[in-house]
Design an enzyme around this catalytic site. Structure first.
Site, PDB file in Angstrom:
ATOM      1  N   ASP A 116     109.330  80.708  36.322  1.00  0.00           N
ATOM      2  CA  ASP A 116     108.555  81.727  35.791  1.00  0.00           C
ATOM      3  C   ASP A 116     108.851  82.049  34.312  1.00  0.00           C
ATOM      4  O   ASP A 116     108.266  83.002  33.549  1.00  0.00           O
ATOM      5  CB  ASP A 116     108.695  82.966  36.521  1.00  0.00           C
ATOM      6  CG  ASP A 116     107.896  83.172  37.741  1.00  0.00           C
ATOM      7  OD1 ASP A 116     107.097  82.460  37.732  1.00  0.00           O
ATOM      8  OD2 ASP A 116     108.412  83.775  38.620  1.00  0.00           O
ATOM      9  N   ASP A 160     102.987  80.061  47.193  1.00  0.00           N
ATOM     10  CA  ASP A 160     104.026  80.900  46.599  1.00  0.00           C
ATOM     11  C   ASP A 160     105.110  81.333  47.580  1.00  0.00           C
ATOM     12  O   ASP A 160     104.691  81.307  48.773  1.00  0.00           O
ATOM     13  CB  ASP A 160     103.617  81.945  45.793  1.00  0.00           C
ATOM     14  CG  ASP A 160     104.573  82.542  44.708  1.00  0.00           C
ATOM     15  OD1 ASP A 160     105.847  82.162  44.797  1.00  0.00           O
ATOM     16  OD2 ASP A 160     104.114  83.187  43.997  1.00  0.00           O
TER      17      ASP A 160
HETATM   18  C1  DGJ Z   1     105.875  84.217  41.493  1.00  0.00           C
HETATM   19  C2  DGJ Z   1     105.306  83.277  40.665  1.00  0.00           C
HETATM   20  O1  DGJ Z   1     106.292  82.279  40.422  1.00  0.00           O
HETATM   21  C3  DGJ Z   1     104.315  83.416  39.599  1.00  0.00           C
HETATM   22  O2  DGJ Z   1     103.887  82.381  38.990  1.00  0.00           O
HETATM   23  C4  DGJ Z   1     103.276  84.513  40.065  1.00  0.00           C
HETATM   24  O3  DGJ Z   1     102.367  83.658  41.093  1.00  0.00           O
HETATM   25  C5  DGJ Z   1     103.693  85.556  41.029  1.00  0.00           C
HETATM   26  N1  DGJ Z   1     104.730  85.099  41.822  1.00  0.00           N
HETATM   27  C6  DGJ Z   1     102.643  86.383  41.660  1.00  0.00           C
HETATM   28  O4  DGJ Z   1     103.333  87.073  42.382  1.00  0.00           O
END
Ligand code: DGJ
Length: 706
Positions: A527, A459
């Site tokens: 997300d 991430d």
């Molecule tokens: C952003 C990601 O897009 C989410 O899926 C998740 O992993 C969060 N970060 C966790 O902090």
């Protein structure tokens, strides 16, 4: 096989793939023109292009302005210049001359290399054009070199585009691009290309949610099934700029390069600057065919493991957020395994003091309260259930409240006498510094060595600010060095841990590009897991990228982000158009929901080779009340159709959906009902769809040749 032919008498180079050609011409003044980009031409045909009337010269500029493939700043050229420098004495005009050229072949690929050098100043410019077997994509790079002796003053590189793609005269010019923001990525728009310059860019240090480094142009009449489409993409995950220029005489070009404007790269004597690749593709058959050609190229030439089916994964983020513990993860894993999930991914919150988003980033050891015996008990449990184990990391970041930051406050991007801007309570580690990149590599390498991890969700949750401190020369190379060092770390980790697969994530789809796709296996698309919003996001995503890499989860209803309620089947069918995942709070799902989910996971597995490795046809777009996407085996022997109906306005009758890509002479059997269909009828009239009653109705139909 691709072919590159040089016609010395006319100073032409003809670059041809299976169906397209790109023709370069060096004019008597030494300027390199993009003479043709379009249908395939043989050398004789290409040479005859020079007999066409020359562009009218209206004065006040050279006639070549806006038609140059190597668009170096200088002279009476006032359009976008892909190559811009400033020499030590302040001179900015370039006078490049061809000093050599060669055609190189290797493993079915063929590459043209043209060498230019400035007439007076110590700078050489090498441009490369690579064609790979079976693809009309041309992959281009530029290399600038300071050719002066040691001690000579540096050359400031102000812009070094990877490629300037010259469009031929068309009846009109329409731009297709995606725009977006967090939780609303990949929104497709098509608009007439304005006169002047249209700049798509990211100044964030990452390719970004707001736009993606690609664009397509057509003459304004292309449809999903017909028309010529010109596309270009940049294989780069840092800041970038794509300049689309339309001059008054309809000279149109797309120029793609790393770095935003203004940034300066100081080139010392003997030093080189090599750009990332820009890929260009001319195709016919509309936007659908253009996307399929990009998918084919990305699958065959970019992805590290195109032949592997992506596993059905479970991700715990939306179920437990930061409330992670051994027991709740094991319980989720039990339910996921029973559903047929193949990979269990534990998300954020497992390490250091990371019980919320304000602490612990950078401290990559299991939280002792949550995992007193480390990760092994959970990993063993997951493996014991027959699933692979995946782990979330965000290694390019740190929270100020972390041991890492306390030990190395100078490791983050920062500038003297400036605030350190926090976003999501975090700061960006300065990967441009070798010791930081080494630490990052060693940390993740250690995690992988110490734990039986099969998959990383990598991430990156914020853009750059206060990008510094800058290096000795005081230039802006930090931006590009960051990305290059990130690539080097990923390449090394992949080489040393060849069985580990990586998901690219940046607050959802904040860093989706061909640079990272060459080093990862799938992306976290957004997300936003609302299945109806996802149809739009997936439609935009599919313009360039194949379904195989498009992570898509089934989550709870109402959706935690949009609060929209949708049936479980609809949520599954929406996510089945990509690499299926489950991300709901399974501890709250009823027995019936868990049982239905298991059936749907099994159904996905039967069509997975079609979705992930077949050809994608966007039958109807998400703006329509009934939308649909179809995946077909390359040889037409099977197909999976996913159809979605928002509501049944005006009492619409049962829909009949015309299919594509099938064999007309064949008969196809529907897996669920056993019903037989004629290929010719499916193509000419369509597939009768039986959709459930009510809003958000959907269906998966799987047909196989009998
Ligand atoms: C952003 C990601 O897009 C989410 O899926 C998740 O992993 C969060 N970060 C966790 O902090």
């Amino acid at each position: 096989m691709p072919q590159i032919v040089h016609v010395p008498d006319q100073q032409l180079w003809i670059l041809s793939g299976p169906a397209a050609s790109y023709v370069l011409h060096l004019d008597p003044e030494g300027l390199l023109h993009g003479l043709h980009w379009g249908p395939r031409l043989d050398p004789e045909q290409a040479a005859s292009l020079l007999d066409l009337p020359a562009p009218i010269h209206r004065g006040h500029q050279v006639a070549a302005d806006g038609r140059l493939d190597l668009a170096a700043a200088g002279g009476a050229r006032f359009g976008h210049a892909g190559i811009q420098v400033r020499f030590a004495d302040g001179t900015r005009d370039l006078e490049l001359e061809l000093t050599g050229h060669r055609i190189e072949s290797a493993a079915g690929s063929v590459e043209l290399v043209l060498d230019f050098a400035d007439r007076h100043y110590p700078l050489s410019v090498e441009t490369r054009y690579l064609l790979r077997p079976g693809s009309d994509v041309i992959e281009r790079r530029v290399r600038l070199r300071h050719t002066g002796a040691a001690g000579t003053e540096p050359v400031s590189v102000l812009r070094a585009d990877s490629a300037t793609w010259v469009l031929p005269p068309l009846d009109g010019y329409r731009l297709s691009q995606v725009h977006g923001q967090w939780a609303a990525e990949s929104q497709l728009t098509r608009t007439e290309l304005a006169y002047g310059e249209t700049v798509l860019t990211s100044r964030r240090g990452v390719s970004g949610h707001q736009s993606q480094p690609w664009a397509m142009l057509d003459d304004g009449t292309a449809t999903e099934t017909e028309g010529a489409v010109y596309g270009c993409a940049l294989a780069w995950s840092g800041s970038w700029q794509l300049t689309l220029q339309r001059l008054a005489g309809d000279e149109v070009l797309m120029s793609a390069g790393a770095q935003h404007t203004p940034t300066v790269h100081l080139l010392a004597p003997g030093e080189e600057l090599e750009t990332p690749a820009s890929l260009g593709l001319y195709s016919e058959g509309g936007f659908g065919a253009a996307s399929r050609a990009w998918h084919r190229h990305i699958r065959s030439q970019v992805l590290p493991h195109p032949d592997e089916l992506r596993p059905v994964l479970y991700n715990s983020w939306e179920a437990t957020f930061f409330d992670i513990g051994l027991e709740n993860q094991k319980a989720l894993a039990d339910r996921a395994a029973a559903m047929g999930v193949e990979l269990f991914v534990m998300d954020d919150g497992w390490f250091g003091s990371r019980t919320h988003d304000a602490a612990g980033l950078g401290d990559w050891t299991p939280n002792p309260d949550r995992f007193p015996d480390g990760l092994a008990p959970l990993i063993d449990h997951v493996h014991g259930l027959g699933m692979e184990f995946g782990l979330w990391v965000e290694p390019e970041m740190t929270n100020p409240d972390s041991d890492l930051y306390r030990a190395h406050p100078d490791w983050v991007l920062h500038q003297p006498h400036r605030h350190r801007t926090e976003m999501r309570n975090q700061l960006v580690l300065n990967l441009a510094r070798p010791e930081v990149a080494d630490w990052l590599h060693a940390t993740i390498d250690g995690l992988l060595r110490d734990n039986a991890i099969d998959f990383l969700k990598w991430d990156m949750n914020r853009p750059f600010t206060e990008a510094g401190p800058v290096g000795e020369g005081g230039d802006d190379r930090l931006w590009a060095d960051y990305t290059r060092n990130l690539y080097a770390v990923l390449d090394r980790l992949r080489a040393d841990h060849p069985a580990v697969r990586i998901e690219d994530c940046a607050s959802g789809g904040g860093r989706i590009d061909l640079g990272l796709l060459a080093r990862t296996d799938q992306v976290w698309t957004s997300d936003n897991t609302d299945p109806a919003d996802r149809l739009h996001i997936q439609y935009g995503f599919s313009q360039l990228y194949p379904a195989q890499v498009m992570g898509a989860w089934v989550t709870d209803s109402p959706n935690p982000f949009t609060r929209r309620s949708t049936p479980l089947d609809f949520r599954f069918h929406s996510a089945m158009a990509g690499a299926l995942g489950i991300g709901g709070d399974l501890s709250e799902w009823t027995k019936e929901e868990l049982a239905r989910a298991a059936e749907l996971v099994a159904a996905y597995k039967t069509v997975r080779p079609l979705v992930q490795q077949g050809l994608q046809y966007r039958l109807r777009g998400p703006e329509q009340e009934l939308s649909a996407v179809q995946f077909v085996a390359e040889d037409g022997t099977g197909t999976a159709v996913l159809a979605y109906r928002r509501s049944r306005s005006m009492g619409e009758g049962a829909p009949v959906l015309r299919l594509r890509g099938l064999r007309p002479e064949a008969r196809y059997r529907e897996a669920a009902s056993g019903r037989l269909h004629h290929g010719a009828v499916l193509l000419a009239r369509g597939l009768p769809l039986e959709l459930p009653e009510g809003d958000w109705a959907s269906a998966l139909v799987h047909l196989t040749v009998v």
